[in-house]
Motif scaffolding. Structure first.
Motif, PDB file in Angstrom:
ATOM      1  N   ILE A 114       1.612   5.286  28.820  1.00 37.17           N
ATOM      2  CA  ILE A 114       0.407   4.912  28.056  1.00 37.17           C
ATOM      3  C   ILE A 114      -0.606   4.257  28.991  1.00 37.17           C
ATOM      4  CG2 ILE A 114      -0.478   3.571  26.096  1.00 37.17           C
ATOM      5  CD1 ILE A 114       2.337   3.706  24.883  1.00 37.17           C
ATOM      6  N   ILE A 115      -0.078   3.371  29.819  1.00 34.48           N
ATOM      7  CA  ILE A 115      -0.942   2.687  30.789  1.00 34.48           C
ATOM      8  C   ILE A 115      -1.614   3.715  31.703  1.00 34.48           C
ATOM      9  CG2 ILE A 115      -0.952   1.059  32.734  1.00 34.48           C
ATOM     10  CD1 ILE A 115      -0.356  -0.297  30.055  1.00 34.48           C
ATOM     11  N   GLU A 116      -0.833   4.728  32.080  1.00 39.18           N
ATOM     12  CA  GLU A 116      -1.369   5.761  32.962  1.00 39.18           C
ATOM     13  C   GLU A 116      -2.511   6.538  32.305  1.00 39.18           C
ATOM     14  OE1 GLU A 116       1.842   7.925  34.936  1.00 39.18           O
ATOM     15  OE2 GLU A 116       0.375   9.517  35.302  1.00 39.18           O
ATOM     16  N   LYS A 117      -2.376   6.789  31.020  1.00 43.23           N
ATOM     17  CA  LYS A 117      -3.442   7.466  30.275  1.00 43.23           C
ATOM     18  C   LYS A 117      -4.757   6.688  30.371  1.00 43.23           C
ATOM     19  CE  LYS A 117      -1.571  10.147  26.432  1.00 43.23           C
ATOM     20  NZ  LYS A 117      -1.304  10.166  24.994  1.00 43.23           N
ATOM     21  N   VAL A 118      -4.633   5.375  30.190  1.00 44.19           N
ATOM     22  CA  VAL A 118      -5.825   4.525  30.241  1.00 44.19           C
ATOM     23  C   VAL A 118      -6.412   4.561  31.647  1.00 44.19           C
ATOM     24  CG1 VAL A 118      -6.679   2.158  30.022  1.00 44.19           C
ATOM     25  CG2 VAL A 118      -4.958   3.015  28.410  1.00 44.19           C
ATOM     26  N   GLU A 119      -5.523   4.420  32.627  1.00 46.40           N
ATOM     27  CA  GLU A 119      -5.930   4.456  34.026  1.00 46.40           C
ATOM     28  C   GLU A 119      -6.738   5.730  34.316  1.00 46.40           C
ATOM     29  OE1 GLU A 119      -3.012   2.668  37.200  1.00 46.40           O
ATOM     30  OE2 GLU A 119      -2.830   4.842  37.177  1.00 46.40           O
ATOM     31  N   ASP A 166     -16.468   3.100  24.637  1.00 47.55           N
ATOM     32  CA  ASP A 166     -16.466   4.370  23.901  1.00 47.55           C
ATOM     33  C   ASP A 166     -15.254   5.227  24.268  1.00 47.55           C
ATOM     34  OD1 ASP A 166     -18.767   3.692  22.659  1.00 47.55           O
ATOM     35  OD2 ASP A 166     -20.081   5.046  23.802  1.00 47.55           O
ATOM     36  N   ALA A 167     -14.995   5.297  25.579  1.00 48.38           N
ATOM     37  CA  ALA A 167     -13.902   6.153  26.045  1.00 48.38           C
ATOM     38  C   ALA A 167     -12.551   5.638  25.529  1.00 48.38           C
ATOM     39  CB  ALA A 167     -13.909   6.212  27.568  1.00 48.38           C
ATOM     40  N   LEU A 168     -12.378   4.312  25.551  1.00 44.97           N
ATOM     41  CA  LEU A 168     -11.109   3.748  25.096  1.00 44.97           C
ATOM     42  C   LEU A 168     -10.940   3.891  23.584  1.00 44.97           C
ATOM     43  CD1 LEU A 168     -10.804   0.590  27.381  1.00 44.97           C
ATOM     44  CD2 LEU A 168      -9.488   2.699  27.508  1.00 44.97           C
ATOM     45  N   ARG A 169     -12.036   3.757  22.862  1.00 42.56           N
ATOM     46  CA  ARG A 169     -11.971   3.922  21.399  1.00 42.56           C
ATOM     47  C   ARG A 169     -11.583   5.352  21.041  1.00 42.56           C
ATOM     48  NH1 ARG A 169     -14.285  -0.903  21.151  1.00 42.56           N
ATOM     49  NH2 ARG A 169     -12.373  -2.070  20.915  1.00 42.56           N
ATOM     50  N   GLN A 170     -12.112   6.281  21.819  1.00 43.54           N
ATOM     51  CA  GLN A 170     -11.778   7.683  21.565  1.00 43.54           C
ATOM     52  C   GLN A 170     -10.293   7.943  21.844  1.00 43.54           C
ATOM     53  OE1 GLN A 170     -14.416  10.479  23.513  1.00 43.54           O
ATOM     54  NE2 GLN A 170     -13.093  12.189  22.886  1.00 43.54           N
ATOM     55  N   LEU A 171      -9.826   7.365  22.961  1.00 51.41           N
ATOM     56  CA  LEU A 171      -8.410   7.500  23.316  1.00 51.41           C
ATOM     57  C   LEU A 171      -7.528   6.897  22.226  1.00 51.41           C
ATOM     58  CD1 LEU A 171      -6.830   8.541  25.818  1.00 51.41           C
ATOM     59  CD2 LEU A 171      -6.764   6.190  26.633  1.00 51.41           C
ATOM     60  N   GLN A 172      -8.002   5.785  21.674  1.00 53.63           N
ATOM     61  CA  GLN A 172      -7.269   5.085  20.618  1.00 53.63           C
ATOM     62  C   GLN A 172      -7.175   5.970  19.363  1.00 53.63           C
ATOM     63  OE1 GLN A 172      -9.057   1.259  19.723  1.00 53.63           O
ATOM     64  NE2 GLN A 172      -8.187   1.298  17.668  1.00 53.63           N
ATOM     65  N   ASN A 173      -8.275   6.630  19.038  1.00 53.90           N
ATOM     66  CA  ASN A 173      -8.284   7.501  17.860  1.00 53.90           C
ATOM     67  C   ASN A 173      -7.356   8.687  18.021  1.00 53.90           C
ATOM     68  OD1 ASN A 173     -10.108   5.859  16.574  1.00 53.90           O
ATOM     69  ND2 ASN A 173     -11.900   7.027  17.274  1.00 53.90           N
ATOM     70  N   GLY A 191       1.406   3.813  15.937  1.00 50.99           N
ATOM     71  CA  GLY A 191       2.465   2.948  16.443  1.00 50.99           C
ATOM     72  C   GLY A 191       2.114   2.331  17.778  1.00 50.99           C
ATOM     73  N   THR A 192       3.117   2.190  18.647  1.00 50.35           N
ATOM     74  CA  THR A 192       2.971   1.454  19.899  1.00 50.35           C
ATOM     75  C   THR A 192       1.781   1.931  20.728  1.00 50.35           C
ATOM     76  OG1 THR A 192       5.358   1.500  19.918  1.00 50.35           O
ATOM     77  CG2 THR A 192       4.281   0.580  21.852  1.00 50.35           C
ATOM     78  N   GLU A 193       1.626   3.239  20.860  1.00 49.22           N
ATOM     79  CA  GLU A 193       0.576   3.778  21.718  1.00 49.22           C
ATOM     80  C   GLU A 193      -0.804   3.314  21.239  1.00 49.22           C
ATOM     81  OE1 GLU A 193       0.802   7.963  22.447  1.00 49.22           O
ATOM     82  OE2 GLU A 193      -1.105   7.989  23.531  1.00 49.22           O
ATOM     83  N   LYS A 194      -1.056   3.454  19.948  1.00 48.37           N
ATOM     84  CA  LYS A 194      -2.341   3.043  19.377  1.00 48.37           C
ATOM     85  C   LYS A 194      -2.563   1.544  19.596  1.00 48.37           C
ATOM     86  CE  LYS A 194      -4.470   5.371  15.394  1.00 48.37           C
ATOM     87  NZ  LYS A 194      -5.051   6.381  16.184  1.00 48.37           N
ATOM     88  N   GLU A 195      -1.480   0.764  19.370  1.00 48.17           N
ATOM     89  CA  GLU A 195      -1.586  -0.696  19.491  1.00 48.17           C
ATOM     90  C   GLU A 195      -1.969  -1.112  20.922  1.00 48.17           C
ATOM     91  OE1 GLU A 195      -1.541  -3.158  17.199  1.00 48.17           O
ATOM     92  OE2 GLU A 195      -1.662  -1.384  15.908  1.00 48.17           O
ATOM     93  N   ILE A 250      -6.004  -3.011  24.869  1.00 49.37           N
ATOM     94  CA  ILE A 250      -6.728  -2.883  26.147  1.00 49.37           C
ATOM     95  C   ILE A 250      -8.234  -2.716  25.894  1.00 49.37           C
ATOM     96  CG2 ILE A 250      -6.999  -1.499  28.253  1.00 49.37           C
ATOM     97  CD1 ILE A 250      -4.004  -0.918  28.155  1.00 49.37           C
ATOM     98  N   ALA A 251      -8.567  -1.961  24.837  1.00 49.16           N
ATOM     99  CA  ALA A 251      -9.989  -1.791  24.501  1.00 49.16           C
ATOM    100  C   ALA A 251     -10.613  -3.146  24.156  1.00 49.16           C
ATOM    101  CB  ALA A 251     -10.145  -0.820  23.344  1.00 49.16           C
ATOM    102  N   LEU A 252      -9.917  -3.937  23.359  1.00 49.35           N
ATOM    103  CA  LEU A 252     -10.427  -5.270  22.986  1.00 49.35           C
ATOM    104  C   LEU A 252     -10.558  -6.159  24.226  1.00 49.35           C
ATOM    105  CD1 LEU A 252      -8.420  -5.953  19.696  1.00 49.35           C
ATOM    106  CD2 LEU A 252     -10.902  -5.622  19.918  1.00 49.35           C
ATOM    107  N   PHE A 253      -9.574  -6.011  25.104  1.00 45.81           N
ATOM    108  CA  PHE A 253      -9.572  -6.809  26.338  1.00 45.81           C
ATOM    109  C   PHE A 253     -10.809  -6.490  27.181  1.00 45.81           C
ATOM    110  CE2 PHE A 253      -8.137  -6.080  30.819  1.00 45.81           C
ATOM    111  CZ  PHE A 253      -8.126  -7.395  31.240  1.00 45.81           C
ATOM    112  N   PHE A 254     -11.160  -5.195  27.285  1.00 44.70           N
ATOM    113  CA  PHE A 254     -12.374  -4.833  28.041  1.00 44.70           C
ATOM    114  C   PHE A 254     -13.628  -5.392  27.373  1.00 44.70           C
ATOM    115  CE2 PHE A 254     -10.013  -1.895  30.704  1.00 44.70           C
ATOM    116  CZ  PHE A 254     -10.688  -2.064  31.891  1.00 44.70           C
TER     117      PHE A 254
END
Lengths: 336, 123
Positions: A286-291, A306-313, A318-322, A327-331
């Protein structure tokens, strides 16, 4: 001593910093050896950085982006300044033999004298009022042609100067010329009635007096629209504004319920050139996806968000979305 | 006047040094560094950029001004002096040892001055 034979004045009627800088460069490129030009211009709310400054280091880019403040890079050296319509910019353009900084500063000093303000020269190239800076000057030379430009603060929003020129502590290892903070003062504090138009008139009179010459309006037929448009494009491009040699490195760190992350981003030309996320989480894929999604994005908080929100959608429930949501909130919390 | 005999010069106060492989090193003269005074930043091209004769290829920022370096060659930027990123002051302390960049594959160059010609030009 050499003297110019022709004095010209040109007033920009636009407030767009990129267009105004383009016009300035055009005037410099097309200057004849015996000409001296005074160009007066004002910018809408813009942070203007020096030729060799790193914007990531010098200003609050995120706050500026949110609040509609522009970022521009000028061709001359020195530090970052904030412009708004309470500021008048002047540019003196002359070939090397007619270029004399003390004389040019005298034009400013004498113009203010006729308006009833006594200001003093200070240090190498500053003019101060009661020991505080109201005008900053910078210089650029290309071939035989020289440019001296500066700000004159009439009624600048000083609170915003501090707001946009403050830097964040998360920015590391950035190269470039540093700004020097200064105590500033607006001319309005001593001349409550002063306007940019008063000052423009006083500058024109002081200019003519300095050279003992009548001035003329710069003939606008000399301005080449295609060249100025090309220069404006250059001044507004991210490669120029963010700077090619100003790669910046950012490091952010946070502990979440699911583990700790350390994010390292490198940016160059305003683009994220590499992203690395170190994490002790049990979900490295999951971390790699964000990276992966961060690499190649414009270095802008809005774009990252925007990019992280799209990835989130797109993520499975479950875990992946969370994790992606965290990470999106953290940014969103970071100063970029 | 400090003008090494093994270098050639330009009217824009650059020195160039011809290297064995046909490429050139380029820097600014002692006269130029004195005029600029303390250099705070050297803005160099990137390796493999192309240099065009008569066009701006780099700039040097001193405490006085930003000054453009106009390329005396058309060619390819073969190397840049990476040390200048951290030590721009080398341009002042050691102008003739401190090359800014190397140009290879030269297709055009301006006419250079000998040390004597450059010395006459300065007077």
């Amino acid at each position: 001593m050499n003297r110019p034979k022709k004095l010209y004045i040109y007033h920009s009627k636009y407030y767009n910093p990129y267009q105004n800088l383009a016009t300035e460069t055009f005037l410099l490129e097309n200057l004849e050896p015996d000409e001296f030009i005074m160009y007066l211009w004002q910018n809408e709310r813009t942070v203007v950085i020096g030729k060799n400054q790193n914007p990531y280091k010098e200003c609050a880019l995120e706050t500026m982006e949110k609040e509609g403040v522009l970022l521009a890079r000028r061709p001359s050296g020195g530090g970052a300044v904030f412009h708004d319509l309470g500021n008048l910019n002047f540019t003196f353009l002359a070939s090397e033999k007619n270029f004399n900084i003390p004389n040019q500063l005298e034009i400013i000093i004498n113009a203010l004298k006729t308006l009833g303000v006594g200001v003093q020269k200070s240090g190498r190239n500053d003019i101060v009022l009661n020991g505080r800076k109201f005008s900053g000057n910078a210089f650029y030379k290309s071939g035989q042609n020289c440019l001296h430009h500066g700000t004159i603060m009439l009624n600048v929003n000083i609170e915003q100067v501090a707001r946009y020129l403050q830097v964040s502590a998360t920015k590391l290892a950035a190269k470039g010329v540093d700004s020097v903070p200064a105590r500033v003062i607006n001319l309005r504090e001593v001349l409550p009635q002063i306007t940019a138009d008063h000052l423009k008139l006083a500058l024109a009179q002081a200019l003519e007096k300095q050279f003992g010459l009548q001035s003329q309006w710069y003939n606008t037929a000399r301005l080449s629209r295609p060249r100025i448009d090309a220069l404006e494009k250059m001044y507004s491009e991210s490669g120029w504004v963010h700077g090619k040699n100003f790669a910046a490195m950012f490091e952010f760190q946070k502990r979440f319920e699911w583990g700790e992350i350390i994010v390292c981003l490198n940016s160059d030309h305003g683009i994220i050139t590499s992203s690395q996320i170190f994490s002790d989480s049990l979900h490295p894929q999951i971390i790699e996806k964000v990276e992966n999604i961060l690499s190649g994005l414009p270095f802008s908080k809005i774009q990252i968000s925007d990019a992280l929100r799209q990835l989130q959608n797109e993520a499975g429930e479950g875990t992946e979305k969370e994790i992606i949501k965290d990470i999106a909130l953290f940014f969103d919390e970071q100063k970029i | 006047m400090n003008l090494p005999a093994d270098l050639l010069y330009t009217k824009s106060h650059l020195w160039v040094k011809s290297l064995e492989d046909g490429s050139y090193e380029l820097g600014i003269t002692d006269h130029a560094q004195k005029e600029l005074s303390s250099v705070v930043f050297v803005n160099l091209p990137e390796e493999d950029d192309s240099a065009e004769l008569g066009k701006v290829i780099a700039d040097i920022e001193s405490i006085k001004a930003v000054s453009d370096i106009i390329s005396p060659f058309s060619g390819n930027i073969a190397a840049i002096n990476e040390r200048l990123a951290d030590e721009p002051g080398l341009v002042n302390s050691n102008p003739y040892e401190t090359w800014l960049f190397k140009v290879s594959d030269i297709t055009e160059k301006e006419e250079f001055l000998s040390p004597q010609q450059y010395s006459d030009f300065l007077e």
